[in-house]
Design a protein around this motif. Structure first.
Motif, PDB file in Angstrom:
ATOM      1  N   TYR A   5      -1.878   2.163  11.244  1.00  0.00           N
ATOM      2  CA  TYR A   5      -2.091   3.598  11.036  1.00  0.00           C
ATOM      3  C   TYR A   5      -0.747   4.327  11.082  1.00  0.00           C
ATOM      4  O   TYR A   5       0.066   4.064  11.972  1.00  0.00           O
ATOM      5  N   LEU A   6      -0.540   5.243  10.156  1.00  0.00           N
ATOM      6  CA  LEU A   6       0.640   6.105  10.205  1.00  0.00           C
ATOM      7  C   LEU A   6       0.419   7.180  11.254  1.00  0.00           C
ATOM      8  O   LEU A   6      -0.626   7.833  11.283  1.00  0.00           O
ATOM      9  N   LYS A   7       1.407   7.385  12.123  1.00  0.00           N
ATOM     10  CA  LYS A   7       1.290   8.394  13.164  1.00  0.00           C
ATOM     11  C   LYS A   7       1.392   9.797  12.564  1.00  0.00           C
ATOM     12  O   LYS A   7       1.999  10.001  11.510  1.00  0.00           O
ATOM     13  N   THR A   8       0.801  10.754  13.274  1.00  0.00           N
ATOM     14  CA  THR A   8       0.724  12.108  12.720  1.00  0.00           C
ATOM     15  C   THR A   8       2.088  12.780  12.603  1.00  0.00           C
ATOM     16  O   THR A   8       2.294  13.594  11.704  1.00  0.00           O
ATOM     17  N   GLN A   9       3.023  12.465  13.511  1.00  0.00           N
ATOM     18  CA  GLN A   9       4.332  13.108  13.368  1.00  0.00           C
ATOM     19  C   GLN A   9       5.055  12.639  12.105  1.00  0.00           C
ATOM     20  O   GLN A   9       5.832  13.384  11.501  1.00  0.00           O
ATOM     21  N   PHE A  10       4.745  11.410  11.661  1.00  0.00           N
ATOM     22  CA  PHE A  10       5.328  10.894  10.421  1.00  0.00           C
ATOM     23  C   PHE A  10       4.711  11.582   9.213  1.00  0.00           C
ATOM     24  O   PHE A  10       5.432  12.062   8.318  1.00  0.00           O
TER      25      PHE A  10
ATOM     26  N   LYS B  57       0.816  -1.211   0.000  1.00  0.00           N
ATOM     27  CA  LYS B  57       0.000   0.000   0.000  1.00  0.00           C
ATOM     28  C   LYS B  57       0.855   1.269   0.000  1.00  0.00           C
ATOM     29  O   LYS B  57       0.450   2.301  -0.553  1.00  0.00           O
ATOM     30  N   LEU B  58       2.034   1.208   0.650  1.00  0.00           N
ATOM     31  CA  LEU B  58       2.820   2.420   0.849  1.00  0.00           C
ATOM     32  C   LEU B  58       3.990   2.574  -0.118  1.00  0.00           C
ATOM     33  O   LEU B  58       4.779   3.507   0.009  1.00  0.00           O
TER      34      LEU B  58
ATOM     35  N   PRO C  77       8.527   5.971  -0.183  1.00  0.00           N
ATOM     36  CA  PRO C  77       9.363   5.986   1.019  1.00  0.00           C
ATOM     37  C   PRO C  77      10.850   6.010   0.673  1.00  0.00           C
ATOM     38  O   PRO C  77      11.309   5.298  -0.232  1.00  0.00           O
ATOM     39  N   SER C  78      11.584   6.837   1.405  1.00  0.00           N
ATOM     40  CA  SER C  78      13.042   6.795   1.310  1.00  0.00           C
ATOM     41  C   SER C  78      13.523   5.516   1.993  1.00  0.00           C
ATOM     42  O   SER C  78      12.747   4.820   2.664  1.00  0.00           O
TER      43      SER C  78
END
Length: 228
Positions: free
Chosen positions: A202-207, A106-107, A136-137
């Motif tokens: 879930y991806l965290k908001t800081q990410f 997905k990412l 993504p790096s």
């Protein structure tokens, strides 16, 4: 959808337009709010862009290998909530690998569409932001892989019910269900089959805030935000 450039151009053309305008074009009713229609904005943009995956466990644009993700922002451009990636297998997980995981699938390429998430603005009047593509790096994938592995190891060891949303550097695991009556099979502490709530990554908001900052060359003075 013919190619990635066409998709990106179509997404870019949505910038600045209101939800009401976009919904009228695809004959979609605008709800009063999102409390009972949490996925409505995603559905609206999928219709606008011609996403074909529906609820299947593949990217929204499988022919292009692209996933579509909306990200609601506040007035300062910060994410207001975590970003759902996909549901999590809770049985027969011992042979799963990051390289073959649905999270990585997905990412691997995401079309991010920021949206106005201000709750004091009526839903119909909110607007779409500027889309950007992200892959993504090496460092970001390493972070995602480490969190995925940590969560999956605990699931395999029968510790799914001890996993909290605070765990994981950039990606958390938490219940994903319409209500508490929805249950699914999982591995218990002693290897037995138990019934528990479905879980999702879930991806965290800081990410995601870092992704916003990199995409638009922003410098947030506070890199920490509240998780949803």
């Amino acid at each position: 959808m013919q190619d990635l450039i066409t998709l990106f151009n179509r997404a870019s053309a949505l910038a600045g337009r209101t939800f009401a305008d976009l919904a009228a074009e695809v004959k979609l009713a605008v709800p009063a709010d999102l409390r009972r229609h949490k996925g409505w904005v995603g559905q609206l943009l999928e219709r606008q862009l011609g996403a074909s995956a529906g609820s299947q466990a593949v990217q929204d644009f499988p022919e292009l290998g692209v996933e579509l993700k909306t990200i609601p922002l506040n007035a300062r451009g910060k994410p207001l909530e975590t970003t759902f990636v996909c549901t999590t297998p809770l049985m027969d997980v011992h042979e799963l690998t990051w390289e073959r995981s649905n999270v990585r699938n997905k990412l691997q390429c995401v079309l991010w569409i920021p949206i106005d998430g201000r709750r004091d603005v009526p839903l119909a009047q909110r607007t779409v932001g500027t889309a950007f593509l992200w892959r993504p790096s090496a460092q970001q994938e390493a972070q995602l892989k480490a969190d995925w592995q940590e969560h999956m190891d605990k699931i395999a060891l029968g510790q799914v019910e001890s996993i909290s949303a605070h765990q994981g550097e950039v990606m958390q695991l938490r219940p994903k269900a319409a209500n508490g009556r929805v249950k699914t099979a999982a591995i218990g502490r002693h290897g037995e089959v138990i019934q528990t709530l479905p879980r999702g990554f879930y991806l965290k908001t800081q990410f995601t805030q870092q992704l916003i900052a990199e995409a638009f060359n922003l410098d947030f003075d506070d890199t920490r935000t509240n998780e949803s």
